[in-house]
Enzyme design. Structure first.
Site, short mmCIF file in Angstrom:
data_model
loop_
_atom_site.label_atom_id
_atom_site.label_comp_id
_atom_site.label_asym_id
_atom_site.label_seq_id
_atom_site.Cartn_x
_atom_site.Cartn_y
_atom_site.Cartn_z
N ARG A 234 -13.86 -20.99 -96.98
CA ARG A 234 -12.59 -21.62 -96.60
C ARG A 234 -12.53 -21.74 -95.09
NH1 ARG A 234 -9.04 -17.15 -99.20
NH2 ARG A 234 -10.87 -16.40 -100.28
N ASN B 96 -19.56 -4.05 -90.71
CA ASN B 96 -21.03 -3.98 -90.65
C ASN B 96 -21.71 -4.84 -89.60
OD1 ASN B 96 -21.46 -2.18 -92.95
ND2 ASN B 96 -20.53 -3.86 -94.11
N GLY C 17 -13.93 -10.27 -94.61
CA GLY C 17 -14.81 -10.17 -95.78
C GLY C 17 -15.26 -11.57 -96.14
N HIS D 39 -4.18 -10.09 -98.54
CA HIS D 39 -4.93 -8.90 -98.11
C HIS D 39 -3.98 -7.78 -97.66
CE1 HIS D 39 -8.56 -11.60 -96.80
NE2 HIS D 39 -8.76 -11.14 -98.02
N GLY E 129 -16.33 -6.29 -95.17
CA GLY E 129 -17.79 -6.44 -95.09
C GLY E 129 -18.33 -6.82 -93.72
N VAL E 130 -17.82 -7.90 -93.13
CA VAL E 130 -18.31 -8.35 -91.82
C VAL E 130 -17.77 -7.43 -90.73
CG1 VAL E 130 -18.29 -10.24 -90.15
CG2 VAL E 130 -18.43 -10.75 -92.61
N GLY E 131 -16.49 -7.13 -90.77
CA GLY E 131 -15.86 -6.32 -89.73
C GLY E 131 -16.47 -4.93 -89.62
N GLY F 201 -13.22 -13.53 -97.82
CA GLY F 201 -11.97 -14.05 -97.28
C GLY F 201 -11.71 -13.29 -95.99
N ASN G 222 -8.25 -4.78 -111.65
CA ASN G 222 -8.18 -6.03 -110.89
C ASN G 222 -8.69 -7.12 -111.82
OD1 ASN G 222 -8.39 -8.17 -109.16
ND2 ASN G 222 -9.60 -7.09 -107.60
N ARG H 56 -24.57 -12.39 -93.66
CA ARG H 56 -25.94 -11.93 -93.35
C ARG H 56 -26.91 -13.10 -93.32
NH1 ARG H 56 -25.10 -7.24 -97.61
NH2 ARG H 56 -24.07 -9.04 -98.49
P1 ADP Z 1 -14.95 -9.44 -100.32
O1 ADP Z 1 -14.03 -10.25 -99.48
O2 ADP Z 1 -15.57 -10.22 -101.43
O3 ADP Z 1 -14.43 -8.07 -100.72
P2 ADP Z 1 -16.63 -7.99 -98.44
O4 ADP Z 1 -15.52 -7.32 -97.74
O5 ADP Z 1 -17.59 -7.15 -99.20
O6 ADP Z 1 -16.19 -9.18 -99.36
O7 ADP Z 1 -17.46 -8.82 -97.33
C1 ADP Z 1 -18.52 -9.63 -97.69
C2 ADP Z 1 -19.11 -10.22 -96.42
O8 ADP Z 1 -19.57 -9.15 -95.60
C3 ADP Z 1 -20.29 -11.13 -96.67
O9 ADP Z 1 -20.19 -12.29 -95.86
C4 ADP Z 1 -21.45 -10.29 -96.20
O10 ADP Z 1 -22.51 -11.06 -95.70
C5 ADP Z 1 -20.81 -9.51 -95.08
N1 ADP Z 1 -21.65 -8.37 -94.70
C6 ADP Z 1 -21.94 -7.27 -95.42
N2 ADP Z 1 -22.81 -6.48 -94.73
C7 ADP Z 1 -23.07 -7.11 -93.56
C8 ADP Z 1 -23.88 -6.81 -92.42
N3 ADP Z 1 -24.61 -5.71 -92.35
N4 ADP Z 1 -23.89 -7.70 -91.40
C9 ADP Z 1 -23.16 -8.83 -91.46
N5 ADP Z 1 -22.37 -9.16 -92.50
C10 ADP Z 1 -22.33 -8.31 -93.54
#
Ligand code: ADP
Length: 404
Positions: free
Chosen positions: A243, A336, A212, A182, A332-334, A214, A7, A286
């Protein structure tokens, strides 16, 4: 059978090496700040228990060619890839495939020229992706190399969803339409969901929410993308880290006329200073959640805007699909954040969406259902893995190609 996934960004080159027999990750890492005085290699090594420990080594990395040489040395030292003959193929992430690429493609000069032609649609990404392709093709002409496009999964979207209601000429002459991004993640998550539900993907209607840094939502009918929230560029749709997503286009002409800003400033503001950052000053979810918990009103507003937009897209895609088997949260957000999932689904019982609080809040990893048992629409968390999907698509492509 080993496949290397690359990548390539403008100043970074990320890699992951997979053993496709077991679908296992053998090595991963990145060359960062290429061409800068602080250039470095970050690489993960597996300890005995199979978890990755990351190490960083500062070293001079002049350009993408030097970055790839360093990565090849690392993989050889590690014993992950030795003399070279063990490497089965290399898969490259390419952001924009326009209307030309509906599928991953075995890279040759024609494919490179076509990716270059698409540069106006992705001026930051496609040239950076090509940098990686070109150095990799030059160094390993013996290994088949495949381009896997972020846009390809969305090429099944029908005109009613991909055309904007703007002058026809904009589409005909300038390619102005929805492409969506995506795609690799949405495709992977859809397949994994079908596996979890133990049903053929071709029978499933899904709404996938990739949240994430994005973020995008995709409506999937009978396993195919039929609408997605990102558009000509990754700026449209959901609220993201930096964004803002959907916006009245009149805002831009208003700012040019009355605030004296130019295109470059608008571009920077839309890409880097909007979304969560624009509303509350921080873009990492976070941090936003922490600030809200400590009583910060702007963080609360940012989360309100973020989750309200998500709810609107869920509603819109329920209407677009008419019948939905599952809503799936990923990235990430979805994956966690139970808080965000809860707020996105809040009050949607009338649409058949009901979360089970204990399942949603369970401290779990991996694919899992979070809806109330018996609710008409299932809701799942399914972790994404874009690199593994690129490796799988690469393998599929070379097995299909006549020369393989
Ligand atoms: P990318 O799009 O760069 O691949 P990710 O899919 O890793 O990013 O997502 C990153 C986002 O996920 C960030 O905003 C981060 O704060 C969020 N994130 C990761 N862990 C948690 C958590 N436990 N609770 C809330 N948000 C989280």
């Amino acid at each position: 059978m080993k496949i290397l996934v690359l990548n390539s960004g403008s100043s970074s080159l990320k890699y992951q090496l997979f053993d496709m027999a077991e679908r296992t990750l053998l090595a991963r890492g990145a060359a960062e700040r290429i061409g800068d005085s602080g250039s470095r290699l970050v690489y993960g090594q597996q300890d005995g228990g199979g978890t990755f420990r990351e190490s960083t080594a500062l070293c001079e990395i002049r350009d993408h060619g030097a970055a790839l040489d360093r990565i090849a040395d690392l993989l050889a030292e590690d014993g992950a890839v030795g003399s070279g003959s063990e490497l089965h193929a290399i898969g490259h992430r390419v952001v924009h495939g326009g209307e030309a690429f509906r599928e991953p493609s075995l890279i040759d000069n024609q494919v490179i020229a076509a990716i270059r032609e698409l540069e106006p649609l992705a001026p930051l990404h496609n040239p950076a992706n090509l940098l990686g392709i070109e150095v990799s093709m030059a160094r390993r002409p013996d290994v088949p190399q495949v381009a896997v496009f972020d846009t390809a999964f969305h090429q099944t979207i029908p005109p009613r969803a991909y055309r904007y209601a703007v002058p026809d000429e904009w589409y005909r002459s300038h390619g102005v339409r929805r492409y969506g991004f995506h795609g690799t993640s949405h495709a992977y998550v859809a397949k994994q969901t079908a596996r979890e539900l133990d049903r053929p993907l071709e029978e499933l209607n899904l709404i996938v929410l990739h949240l994430g840094n994005g973020a995008s939502a995709t409506a999937i009918a009978n396993g195919k993308s039929v609408d997605t929230s990102m558009g000509l560029t990754p700026l449209e749709g959901l609220v993201m880290g930096t964004r803002g997503g959907d916006l009245d286009p009149g805002v831009l002409t208003h700012l040019v006329r009355h605030a004296g800003v130019d295109i470059a400033q608008i571009d920077a503001s839309l890409n880097k200073a909007s979304g969560l950052v624009g509303l509350c000053g921080v873009g990492d979810m976070r941090d936003v959640l922490r600030r809200e918990a400590s009583g910060d009103a702007s963080a609360r507003l940012a989360l309100d805007v973020y989750t309200y937009r998500l709810r609107k897209y869920i509603g819109a895609y329920m209407a677009a699909l008419r019948q939905v088997d599952a809503i799936v949260f990923t990235a990430g957000v979805g994956e966690n954040s139970p808080e965000i999932r809860e707020r996105a689904c809040e009050g949607l019982e009338a649409l058949g969406i009901e979360l089970d609080d204990a399942r949603n809040r369970a401290n779990a990893t991996g694919a899992r259902p979070i809806h109330r048992r018996g609710a008409p629409v299932e809701v799942w968390v399914v972790p994404t893995n874009e690199e593994l999907e690129i490796a799988e698509e690469t393998l599929r492509c070379i097995q299909r190609a006549p020369s393989a």
